[in-house]
Motif scaffolding. Sequence first.
Motif, PDB file in Angstrom:
ATOM      1  N   UNK B  63       0.811   0.795  -2.053  1.00 26.52           N
ATOM      2  CA  UNK B  63      -0.338   1.299  -2.810  1.00 26.52           C
ATOM      3  C   UNK B  63       0.149   1.944  -4.106  1.00 26.52           C
ATOM      4  N   UNK B  64      -0.688   1.869  -5.108  1.00 26.06           N
ATOM      5  CA  UNK B  64      -0.419   2.587  -6.352  1.00 26.06           C
ATOM      6  C   UNK B  64      -1.723   3.206  -6.827  1.00 26.06           C
ATOM      7  N   UNK B  65      -1.633   4.352  -7.439  1.00 20.32           N
ATOM      8  CA  UNK B  65      -2.814   5.044  -7.952  1.00 20.32           C
ATOM      9  C   UNK B  65      -2.540   5.526  -9.365  1.00 20.32           C
ATOM     10  N   UNK B  72      -6.810   0.413  -8.854  1.00 17.18           N
ATOM     11  CA  UNK B  72      -5.397   0.064  -9.047  1.00 17.18           C
ATOM     12  C   UNK B  72      -4.986  -0.847  -7.896  1.00 17.18           C
ATOM     13  N   UNK B  73      -4.452  -2.009  -8.248  1.00 15.87           N
ATOM     14  CA  UNK B  73      -4.071  -2.987  -7.223  1.00 15.87           C
ATOM     15  C   UNK B  73      -2.643  -3.478  -7.458  1.00 15.87           C
ATOM     16  N   UNK B  91       1.236  -5.843  -0.321  1.00 17.63           N
ATOM     17  CA  UNK B  91       2.450  -5.035  -0.405  1.00 17.63           C
ATOM     18  C   UNK B  91       3.508  -5.759  -1.223  1.00 17.63           C
ATOM     19  N   UNK B  92       4.452  -4.973  -1.699  1.00 14.44           N
ATOM     20  CA  UNK B  92       5.601  -5.556  -2.401  1.00 14.44           C
ATOM     21  C   UNK B  92       6.844  -5.078  -1.657  1.00 14.44           C
ATOM     22  N   UNK B 127       1.137   6.964  -9.298  1.00 11.98           N
ATOM     23  CA  UNK B 127       1.744   7.382  -8.038  1.00 11.98           C
ATOM     24  C   UNK B 127       1.903   6.179  -7.122  1.00 11.98           C
ATOM     25  N   UNK B 128       3.119   6.024  -6.605  1.00  7.70           N
ATOM     26  CA  UNK B 128       3.410   4.918  -5.693  1.00  7.70           C
ATOM     27  C   UNK B 128       3.401   5.440  -4.263  1.00  7.70           C
TER      28      UNK B 128
END
Lengths: 210, 164
Positions: B63-65, B72-73, B91-92, B127-128
């Motif tokens: 997730x990222x924000x 955010x995707x 996911x990465x 933020x990750x």
Amino acid sequence: MKSRALLIAIIAVMSALLVWLAFFWEPIAPKAVTKVQPHSQLQLATTPQGGDFTLQGKNGPVALADFRGKVVLIYFGYTFCPDVCPTSLSLMAQALSSLEPAQRERVQGIFISVDPERDTPERLKEYAPFFHPAIIGISGSQEQLAAVTKQYGASYMKQKPNAEGQYAVDHSSVTYVIDPDGKLAASLPHASTPQQISDAIRPLLTTSGK
Amino acid sequence: MRNYLRHTILLLGALTLSTAVFAAEGDFTVTDAYVRAVPPGTPTSLAFMTIKNSSDADRKLVKADSPVAKTVELHNHTNENGVMKMRQVKEIIVKAKGQAELKTGSYHVMLIDLKQTLKEGDTVPVMLTFDDGSTKKLELPVKMPQTVMKMDGDKAMDHSKMKH
């Protein structure tokens, strides 16, 4: 006797290994080679014809014929595109910047949006020159876009929208180079460097006195 | 000889210590991170970065924000016969002792419905969140694609071309 048989067996194995190494072993992973092929296949299979078209800009209709005497760079994309289009337009911009001012005056960049629902002429006017003042943004009706993308062998496909109604558009990423007579001179694949783009432009500027 | 031995022990000690400090800070280091500047009125942008995983386990960015965008995707690109396809991914993966490269034509953190225009020189908080629940707060510079390309040089572009 036994040891002799063993020796022969070892020799046989080593020879087989040598033959395999010499004829079949590929030090470079074959995967890397096959990955490059789709580009060239697409180029050959589609053989775009190019040709004239008229689309809509913020200040009225824009035709390819308006730019006779100039080398024209055409790129099909959409402004929602976060990576591929800005990358391609930046590469085009760098190629334009690398030209001598006298040459640059004779080159026109055209960004054609394949997403006219969101990309209004106003929006395109804001978008395209951001990368370089010599790049304009135009679009048209779905019918007009279907015709012009067919002429150039470009493709696009709108994807399903997310919860907020935003959607991506799959699209081919090619920079088309048009000579001063309006003929398609080159189709440069995605991620062509500024050097490769300007190398395609320069000879077209010197050969035409129009 | 004795001196040599002492040096070796000191060096090993220092290495162990530094690893310990590093691990306490988190298993991830983020480098070459930036958000791309976009033309005025553009609804989307993205963040590129290299995420290094120092742990012994494969991990995932899930997730990222960012406060600058409504949505955010995590996205990936594939190049299928010259057609660029952008798709959301769950996911990465960041391999154990390896890294994930978020870069042009590949993975990126996509910022959708921007609340403001992102200009070169701005700073954007991102933020990750990783699969173990750990987070990493970043302050990323906003850069024009041309600026980044000039820094990377043509070599980097050739490299990205090889990938396709």
